[in-house]
Design a protein around this motif. Structure first.
Motif, PDB file in Angstrom:
ATOM      1  N   LEU A 139      22.528   3.005 -40.389  1.00  0.00           N
ATOM      2  CA  LEU A 139      22.313   4.253 -39.805  1.00  0.00           C
ATOM      3  C   LEU A 139      24.268   5.232 -39.740  1.00  0.00           C
ATOM      4  O   LEU A 139      24.454   6.721 -39.314  1.00  0.00           O
ATOM      5  N   LEU A 142      26.639   4.434 -38.756  1.00  0.00           N
ATOM      6  CA  LEU A 142      27.468   4.944 -37.556  1.00  0.00           C
ATOM      7  C   LEU A 142      28.662   4.750 -37.072  1.00  0.00           C
ATOM      8  O   LEU A 142      29.906   5.616 -36.452  1.00  0.00           O
ATOM      9  N   SER A 143      29.618   4.169 -38.379  1.00  0.00           N
ATOM     10  CA  SER A 143      31.470   4.010 -38.074  1.00  0.00           C
ATOM     11  C   SER A 143      31.481   5.473 -38.738  1.00  0.00           C
ATOM     12  O   SER A 143      31.987   6.414 -38.443  1.00  0.00           O
ATOM     13  N   PHE A 158      22.769  -1.937 -40.141  1.00  0.00           N
ATOM     14  CA  PHE A 158      22.757  -0.786 -39.538  1.00  0.00           C
ATOM     15  C   PHE A 158      23.494   0.679 -40.125  1.00  0.00           C
ATOM     16  O   PHE A 158      24.753   1.320 -39.610  1.00  0.00           O
ATOM     17  N   SER A 164      29.383   8.144 -37.340  1.00  0.00           N
ATOM     18  CA  SER A 164      29.129   9.595 -36.739  1.00  0.00           C
ATOM     19  C   SER A 164      30.580   9.018 -35.045  1.00  0.00           C
ATOM     20  O   SER A 164      31.000   9.885 -35.068  1.00  0.00           O
TER      21      SER A 164
END
Length: 525
Positions: free
Chosen positions: A79, A81-82, A76, A84
């Motif tokens: 990726l 994600l934070s 993760f 984004s």
């Protein structure tokens, strides 16, 4: 060593909490309970990781679980994600352009929330006039005819001047009705029924006389010829001489002396060569066969006329009813324009007016739901009080007529599907109800309303149209018994209005398509 592993463990837990918040909370609780069980998770690599001897107390399941947590956290983290999520939050926080607000139209105060039946609310539809509703004096697009006499020029005949002159001359020379035969004793119901059974209708006695629906019918009292007059809702008056046999158009003459429905039509009792007609257009005319002219007897451009009757035996004075409840006494003996006296009745509307055949100072009027009997000597210009006001009608009344010889009976036609017979032998006190007859009087919007009329030859019997199948014209006794039903293969429509010959067994019925059906004995043709 313990300080480094604690730092690594905190970083690993932070990454795993961003990926799986719920599971991170559970794992954090588990590691905090176990103490140093997860201290070297970041630096260990299953069994070959250095420092594994310090975690020898962990079971294989625990070591595998910690490895999965680390791998998921790394995945993760790759990726991003934070980052984004941070960008999305920034985009959401940007100020969006204001929406254009449409102005809603204001709700009209007169607008009705839900649809309701105008019939149940007793409200006339806007812009739609029912054929049976009370008329306006001058409707849009229907101008009034000019005042004064109008020449008798048939609309359905092109080159018929000679034929028309011959017919008018014949009609003018017709013998007058003999009152002696009518004043003789009445026939028994049995013999009267036998005479009626000989009356038939055939193709030769059915003819289209007017363009529109027939609103009034009259029969000439001649003993030698059969002449039928029909008034139409279009303002036409059709004359049909059944003695003229030949082509379909022969014997039928259509005139247009009025611009609106002709609601009342009578041959003069003193001179049958005069045909008097009353129309909604506010005029009352007299068609004179001798001069071939429709003379103007009475004109009222402010009030619409509904009905009239002869106040005197010689037809010199007339009693005219108005739709708004007023009455006019017209004297034809004055030179030039007829003399008029204007009165106000106690009714809001007047549909029919009928004078007592013996005591001619009395007359009866049919209103909305009431019938009133007046004394002409007591009429008042402000408000005339009736002598009697019989009650019992629950809906609108179409007509009310005295019996033809003595006037001892009154028959009324009401929209509550009932025909009523009253005892009018003593007008000074009361006229009690004698008979109530169940009869379908709901003709609908496009058919002329029924009107029960007495047979001039038979004091105790009256005639009325019928909605029953097969189509027929009913003859009732005053006791309510059905005397006879006139029907035939050539009668396939509803004859709303009927008129009986005063001395002969001839009946003329008019329908709403302009056709006249004549029932008579074959030898009378």
């Amino acid at each position: 060593m313990k300080a480094l592993s604690s730092k690594a463990e905190s970083g690993l837990l932070k990454l795993s909490s961003e990926a799986y918040p719920q599971s991170t909370k559970l794992e954090h609780r588990s590691t905090s309970d176990s103490g140093p069980l997860g201290a070297d998770v970041h630096s260990s690599d299953e069994d070959s990781a250095p420092g594994l001897d310090d975690f020898s107390t962990l079971s294989p399941y625990e070591r595998k679980r910690l490895k999965n947590i680390r791998e998921n956290a790394n995945f993760f983290a790759s990726l991003q994600l934070s980052e984004s999520a941070a960008r999305l939050r920034g985009m959401i926080k940007k100020r969006q352009p204001p929406e254009s607000k449409r102005k809603r139209p204001k709700k009209k105060e007169s607008e009705i929330g839900c649809r309701r039946s105008m019939r149940l609310l007793k409200v006339e539809p806007l812009g739609i006039s029912s054929p049976s509703a009370e008329p306006a004096l001058e409707e849009e697009g229907i101008p009034l005819l000019p005042p004064g006499p109008l020449e008798m020029i048939p609309e359905n005949q092109d080159d018929s001047s000679e034929l028309l002159k011959a017919s008018l001359k014949t009609w003018a020379e017709m013998s007058r009705m003999s009152n002696e035969k009518t004043k003789k004793g009445l026939s028994s119901v049995k013999s009267y029924k036998a005479y009626l059974s000989g009356m038939v209708v055939s193709e030769a006695t059915v003819r289209k006389v007017t363009k529109g629906a027939i609103s009034s019918v009259a029969i000439h009292p001649s003993e030698v010829r059969t002449l039928v007059a029909a008034g139409a809702k279009s303002g036409q008056i059709g004359l049909w001489d059944l003695s003229q046999q030949g082509e379909d158009e022969d014997g039928v003459y259509a005139f247009c002396p009025h611009s609106q429905p002709v609601s009342c039509l009578y041959f003069s009792p003193s001179n049958p060569a005069h045909l008097l007609s009353l129309s909604y257009d506010g005029t009352l005319r007299c068609g004179d066969f001798s001069s071939a002219v429709f003379e103007e007897v009475y004109r009222n451009e402010t009030n619409s006329l509904s009905s009239f009757d002869f106040l005197a035996d010689d037809a010199s004075t007339l009693l005219v009813g108005h739709w708004d409840g007023h009455l006019s006494l017209v004297d034809r003996r004055t030179p030039g324009t007829s003399y008029e006296q204007f009165f106000n009745s106690s009714l809001g509307k007047i549909r029919t007016v009928h004078v007592h055949p013996v005591s001619r100072q009395y007359f009866i009027t049919a209103g909305l739901r009431d019938i009133h009997i007046y004394d002409v000597r007591c009429l008042n210009s402000r408000r005339s009080q009736p002598l009697l006001s019989p009650t019992g009608h629950s809906k609108s009344i179409a007509s009310a007529y005295f019996s033809p010889v003595t006037g001892n009976r009154v028959v009324t036609t009401c929209a509550d599907c009932k025909l009523r017979v009253f005892d009018s032998s003593s007008i000074s006190s009361q006229i009690p109800l004698l008979t109530t007859i169940r009869h379908n009087t709901i003709t609908g919007r496009w058919l002329t309303r029924f009107q029960a009329v007495w047979d001039p030859k038979q004091e105790d019997c009256f005639i009325v149209g019928s909605m029953a199948h097969p189509r027929r014209v009913e003859v009732f006794h005053e006791t309510g018994e059905t005397v006879y039903s006139l029907l035939g293969e050539c009668l396939v429509s509803v004859c709303s209005l009927s008129a009986m010959h005063p001395t002969r067994y001839i009946l003329a019925g008019g329908n709403s398509s302009g056709r006249v059906h004549v029932f008579m004995h074959q030898e009378s043709l």
